[in-house]
Write an enzyme that holds these catalytic residues in place. Structure first.
Site, PDB file in Angstrom:
ATOM      1  CB  ILE A 192      -0.942  -0.004   1.231  1.00 15.40           C
ATOM      2  CG1 ILE A 192      -1.867  -1.227   1.195  1.00 15.40           C
ATOM      3  CG2 ILE A 192      -1.767   1.283   1.270  1.00 15.40           C
ATOM      4  CD1 ILE A 192      -2.770  -1.372   2.421  1.00 15.40           C
ATOM      5  CG  ASP A 201       9.383  -0.380   4.715  1.00 17.04           C
ATOM      6  OD1 ASP A 201       9.938  -1.459   5.030  1.00 17.04           O
ATOM      7  OD2 ASP A 201       8.194  -0.318   4.391  1.00 17.04           O
ATOM      8  CB  ILE A 245       8.578   1.963  13.138  1.00 17.63           C
ATOM      9  CG1 ILE A 245       7.904   0.611  13.327  1.00 17.63           C
ATOM     10  CG2 ILE A 245       8.415   2.486  11.724  1.00 17.63           C
ATOM     11  CD1 ILE A 245       6.389   0.709  13.373  1.00 17.63           C
ATOM     12  CE1 TYR A 286      -2.293  -7.711  10.713  1.00 16.85           C
ATOM     13  CE2 TYR A 286      -4.482  -8.522  10.177  1.00 16.85           C
ATOM     14  CZ  TYR A 286      -3.436  -7.647   9.945  1.00 16.85           C
ATOM     15  OH  TYR A 286      -3.545  -6.712   8.935  1.00 16.85           O
ATOM     16  CE  LYS A 335      -2.905  -4.248  11.463  1.00 16.13           C
ATOM     17  NZ  LYS A 335      -2.194  -3.041  11.005  1.00 16.13           N
ATOM     18  NE  ARG A 379     -10.280 -13.361   3.496  1.00 14.00           N
ATOM     19  CZ  ARG A 379     -10.681 -14.410   4.231  1.00 14.00           C
ATOM     20  NH1 ARG A 379     -11.936 -14.822   4.195  1.00 14.00           N
ATOM     21  NH2 ARG A 379      -9.819 -15.032   5.017  1.00 14.00           N
ATOM     22  CE1 TYR A 407      -1.772 -19.171   5.363  1.00 14.42           C
ATOM     23  CE2 TYR A 407      -3.832 -20.378   5.238  1.00 14.42           C
ATOM     24  CZ  TYR A 407      -3.018 -19.344   4.801  1.00 14.42           C
ATOM     25  OH  TYR A 407      -3.457 -18.490   3.820  1.00 14.42           O
TER      26      TYR A 407
HETATM   27  P1  NAD Z   1       3.106  -4.891   3.414  1.00 14.50           P
HETATM   28  O1  NAD Z   1       3.600  -6.049   4.185  1.00 14.50           O
HETATM   29  O2  NAD Z   1       3.240  -4.922   1.945  1.00 14.50           O
HETATM   30  O3  NAD Z   1       3.827  -3.563   3.930  1.00 14.50           O
HETATM   31  C1  NAD Z   1       4.185  -3.350   5.258  1.00 14.50           C
HETATM   32  C2  NAD Z   1       5.530  -2.632   5.256  1.00 14.50           C
HETATM   33  O4  NAD Z   1       5.878  -2.337   6.595  1.00 14.50           O
HETATM   34  C3  NAD Z   1       6.661  -3.497   4.672  1.00 14.50           C
HETATM   35  O5  NAD Z   1       7.354  -2.806   3.663  1.00 14.50           O
HETATM   36  C4  NAD Z   1       7.557  -3.788   5.876  1.00 14.50           C
HETATM   37  O6  NAD Z   1       8.940  -3.861   5.536  1.00 14.50           O
HETATM   38  C5  NAD Z   1       7.263  -2.577   6.751  1.00 14.50           C
HETATM   39  N1  NAD Z   1       7.519  -2.843   8.158  1.00 14.50           N
HETATM   40  C6  NAD Z   1       6.981  -3.806   8.926  1.00 14.50           C
HETATM   41  N2  NAD Z   1       7.445  -3.727  10.169  1.00 14.50           N
HETATM   42  C7  NAD Z   1       8.313  -2.682  10.190  1.00 14.50           C
HETATM   43  C8  NAD Z   1       9.098  -2.095  11.201  1.00 14.50           C
HETATM   44  N3  NAD Z   1       9.101  -2.577  12.446  1.00 14.50           N
HETATM   45  N4  NAD Z   1       9.854  -1.018  10.885  1.00 14.50           N
HETATM   46  C9  NAD Z   1       9.866  -0.522   9.626  1.00 14.50           C
HETATM   47  N5  NAD Z   1       9.118  -1.042   8.619  1.00 14.50           N
HETATM   48  C10 NAD Z   1       8.357  -2.115   8.909  1.00 14.50           C
HETATM   49  O7  NAD Z   1       1.597  -4.647   3.845  1.00 14.50           O
HETATM   50  P2  NAD Z   1       0.460  -3.777   3.136  1.00 14.50           P
HETATM   51  O8  NAD Z   1      -0.436  -4.688   2.415  1.00 14.50           O
HETATM   52  O9  NAD Z   1       1.059  -2.631   2.421  1.00 14.50           O
HETATM   53  O10 NAD Z   1      -0.334  -3.282   4.423  1.00 14.50           O
HETATM   54  C11 NAD Z   1      -0.071  -2.027   5.026  1.00 14.50           C
HETATM   55  C12 NAD Z   1      -0.960  -1.839   6.247  1.00 14.50           C
HETATM   56  O11 NAD Z   1      -2.338  -2.001   5.901  1.00 14.50           O
HETATM   57  C13 NAD Z   1      -0.700  -2.821   7.376  1.00 14.50           C
HETATM   58  O12 NAD Z   1      -0.851  -2.131   8.603  1.00 14.50           O
HETATM   59  C14 NAD Z   1      -1.790  -3.856   7.245  1.00 14.50           C
HETATM   60  O13 NAD Z   1      -2.112  -4.452   8.454  1.00 14.50           O
HETATM   61  C15 NAD Z   1      -2.926  -3.010   6.697  1.00 14.50           C
HETATM   62  N6  NAD Z   1      -3.849  -3.797   5.878  1.00 14.50           N
HETATM   63  C16 NAD Z   1      -3.555  -4.103   4.592  1.00 14.50           C
HETATM   64  C17 NAD Z   1      -4.467  -4.813   3.834  1.00 14.50           C
HETATM   65  C18 NAD Z   1      -4.295  -5.129   2.390  1.00 14.50           C
HETATM   66  O14 NAD Z   1      -5.268  -5.477   1.762  1.00 14.50           O
HETATM   67  N7  NAD Z   1      -3.120  -5.000   1.799  1.00 14.50           N
HETATM   68  C19 NAD Z   1      -5.655  -5.231   4.417  1.00 14.50           C
HETATM   69  C20 NAD Z   1      -5.904  -4.946   5.752  1.00 14.50           C
HETATM   70  C21 NAD Z   1      -4.977  -4.210   6.470  1.00 14.50           C
HETATM   71  C1  UGA Z   2      -5.635 -10.768   5.144  1.00 14.04           C
HETATM   72  C2  UGA Z   2      -4.454 -10.444   6.046  1.00 14.04           C
HETATM   73  O1  UGA Z   2      -4.771 -10.724   7.391  1.00 14.04           O
HETATM   74  C3  UGA Z   2      -4.069  -9.010   5.984  1.00 14.04           C
HETATM   75  O2  UGA Z   2      -3.232  -8.738   4.912  1.00 14.04           O
HETATM   76  C4  UGA Z   2      -5.186  -8.040   5.947  1.00 14.04           C
HETATM   77  O3  UGA Z   2      -5.236  -7.348   7.166  1.00 14.04           O
HETATM   78  C5  UGA Z   2      -6.537  -8.540   5.554  1.00 14.04           C
HETATM   79  O4  UGA Z   2      -6.697  -9.913   5.415  1.00 14.04           O
HETATM   80  C6  UGA Z   2      -6.980  -7.942   4.235  1.00 14.04           C
HETATM   81  O5  UGA Z   2      -6.293  -8.174   3.216  1.00 14.04           O
HETATM   82  O6  UGA Z   2      -7.989  -7.252   4.196  1.00 14.04           O
HETATM   83  P1  UGA Z   2      -6.722 -13.038   4.441  1.00 14.04           P
HETATM   84  O7  UGA Z   2      -7.769 -12.412   3.606  1.00 14.04           O
HETATM   85  O8  UGA Z   2      -7.103 -14.299   5.136  1.00 14.04           O
HETATM   86  O9  UGA Z   2      -6.131 -12.040   5.516  1.00 14.04           O
HETATM   87  O10 UGA Z   2      -5.417 -13.268   3.570  1.00 14.04           O
HETATM   88  P2  UGA Z   2      -5.009 -14.152   2.337  1.00 14.04           P
HETATM   89  O11 UGA Z   2      -3.718 -14.776   2.672  1.00 14.04           O
HETATM   90  O12 UGA Z   2      -5.034 -13.304   1.128  1.00 14.04           O
HETATM   91  O13 UGA Z   2      -6.080 -15.331   2.265  1.00 14.04           O
HETATM   92  C7  UGA Z   2      -7.362 -15.197   1.725  1.00 14.04           C
HETATM   93  C8  UGA Z   2      -8.033 -16.548   1.709  1.00 14.04           C
HETATM   94  O14 UGA Z   2      -7.373 -17.398   0.767  1.00 14.04           O
HETATM   95  C9  UGA Z   2      -8.013 -17.331   3.032  1.00 14.04           C
HETATM   96  O15 UGA Z   2      -9.234 -18.022   3.143  1.00 14.04           O
HETATM   97  C10 UGA Z   2      -6.885 -18.337   2.846  1.00 14.04           C
HETATM   98  O16 UGA Z   2      -7.050 -19.495   3.627  1.00 14.04           O
HETATM   99  C11 UGA Z   2      -7.032 -18.644   1.367  1.00 14.04           C
HETATM  100  N1  UGA Z   2      -5.816 -19.133   0.660  1.00 14.04           N
HETATM  101  C12 UGA Z   2      -4.643 -18.465   0.751  1.00 14.04           C
HETATM  102  C13 UGA Z   2      -5.925 -20.255  -0.151  1.00 14.04           C
HETATM  103  O17 UGA Z   2      -6.991 -20.890  -0.235  1.00 14.04           O
HETATM  104  N2  UGA Z   2      -4.834 -20.661  -0.858  1.00 14.04           N
HETATM  105  C14 UGA Z   2      -3.657 -20.030  -0.794  1.00 14.04           C
HETATM  106  O18 UGA Z   2      -2.691 -20.458  -1.499  1.00 14.04           O
HETATM  107  C15 UGA Z   2      -3.550 -18.888   0.038  1.00 14.04           C
END
Ligand code: NAD
Ligand code: UGA
Length: 350
Positions: free
Chosen positions: A15, A35, A57, A161, A165, A234, A304
């Protein structure tokens, strides 16, 4: 008040990298980004409006002047990969609660606005999935202000998690209540797009989120694995729609003060089995020469390990974001998958 100086924690992630694309295209913003990895943001490192600081951080001493120098802290840094929730639960709690606690405390003390990224996982499972009926007509879509949170027992470590959160949200709310912290909380619902996560063995190790797992299988000609049959559901949100909402939140401090926003696309619901079938079809149309992959079931414990439980279904109620931000997502699931799969194939393969 116009927002121009951003401090983005976790700017190198999925993101964060897209937020950087958006803000650094607009000369009004300057960004200090923190980061531990800059792999996904190499294209921005020479931008004069951007200062990248490679650090963890948890180093509060180094973080303080960076927070001091900005108007708003956008807090994304997290461990947010489900394969870690039951295998590295202490790190997950540390990263998703203790570190946000230090950041919120710093923002409250320095009177800086905080835009904090939480998750749709705080909702847990649907109430119906536990009691198998609809109690008092609780609606199917998750609402930020009325839906209760339904998590499994402590040994089901998947919920570390979600729980960390949720406690972070309660802690930030309390900082607002007792110390006047100005904040907005974002709950993303499965944002997807090119560049999310990694391909195991190529640019990362472990089990990434589902889109990268399926891309790994498709690009390598391996079976796509459906955890517990892929019956869980989802709603997927394309990253460009998500960044539109995030920018509206960053730029509207007054309207979004003290609020929680679901950001997701309720139209884009699918089972994971449906997702696998769609991704395989789209990949085949992009690379007709590629071998057709099997789609196979696997148990959650095999995939998992122990302690994994799943959210059964999560649909966002986005009426608050529509009304207050004037935001609505536009990208359909099919279009989002075409863009995502094409982006992955271009990055890793073609
Ligand atoms: P991501 O894993 O791609 O990015 C997280 C970044 O944080 C990484 O680049 C990692 O290196 C950095 N990071 C982690 N711990 C750190 C630390 N201690 N110090 C410095 N950097 C650190 O994840 P994302 O998908 O970009 O998600 C970003 C945020 O949004 C997270 O808080 C996540 O929980 C939330 N979120 C994302 C999704 C999604 O759909 N991608 C869904 C729900 C929540
Ligand atoms: C994600 C993560 O918790 C976070 O990145 C985030 O906060 C949030 O949900 C989000 O993206 O909104 P989840 O949706 O379970 O959780 O993450 P995925 O790993 O993408 O899994 C989605 C679904 O696919 C789960 O049911 C998982 O069991 C399934 N899955 C995953 C498979 O069936 N096959 C795979 O190879 C991987």
């Amino acid at each position: 008040m116009s927002v121009s100086k951003l401090c983005i924690l976790g700017c190198g992630g999925f993101i964060g990298s897209y937020i950087l694309d958006r803000v650094l295209a607009d000369p009004v913003y300057t960004v200090c980004g923190v980061d531990v990895s800059s792999y996904k943001i190499q294209r921005h490192l020479d931008n004069p409006s951007f200062v990248y600081v490679n650090m963890d951080i948890s180093d509060v001493t180094r973080l303080r002047p960076l927070v001091e120098g900005c108007d708003v802290v956008v807090s994304l840094a997290a461990l947010c990969n489900p394969s870690l929730y039951n295998t590295a639960p202490l790190r997950v709690i540390e990263n998703n609660f203790n570190q946000p606690l230090a950041i919120a405390s710093m923002c409250a003390e320095m009177k800086k606005r905080l835009v904090h990224f939480s998750t749709c996982e705080v909702y847990g499972r649907t109430v119906e999935s536990y009691v198998e009926r609809n109690i008092n007509g609780i609606p199917a879509a998750f609402n930020e202000d009325t839906t209760p949170y339904v998590l499994g027992p402590i040994h089901a470590q998947r919920w570390t998690y979600s729980c960390a959160k949720q406690l972070s949200e309660r802690m930030i709310y309390a900082y607002g209540y007792e110390k006047g912290l100005e904040y907005t909380i974002v709950r993303p619902f499965n944002f997807i797009g090119p560049g999310m996560d990694y391909i195991p063995g190529i640019d990362g190790e472990g089990i990434p989120r589902v889109i990268a797992c399926f891309m790994d299988s498709l690009m390598a000609g391996k079976p796509l694995k459906l955890v517990d049959g892929g019956h869980n559901m989802r709603t997927f949100t394309y990253i460009d729609d998500a960044v539109d909402a995030i920018m509206a939140i960053i730029n509207c401090p007054e309207k979004t003060k003290g609020m929680i926003f679901n950001i997701g696309n309720p139209q884009n619901e699918t089972t994971i089995a449906g997702l696998a079938a769609k991704m395989r079809d789209i990949y085949e149309s992009i690379r007709p020469q590629a071998p057709l992959c099997d789609i196979v079931p696997v148990t959650a414990e095999e995939f998992y390990g122990k302690g994994y439980e799943d959210s059964d279904r999560r649909i966002p109620d986005i009426s608050k974001a529509r009304e207050l931000l004037g935001w609505t997502p536009h990208v359909s699931l099919d279009d989002a998958l075409v863009k995502t799969i094409t982006g992955f194939a271009n990055n890793y393969f073609l």
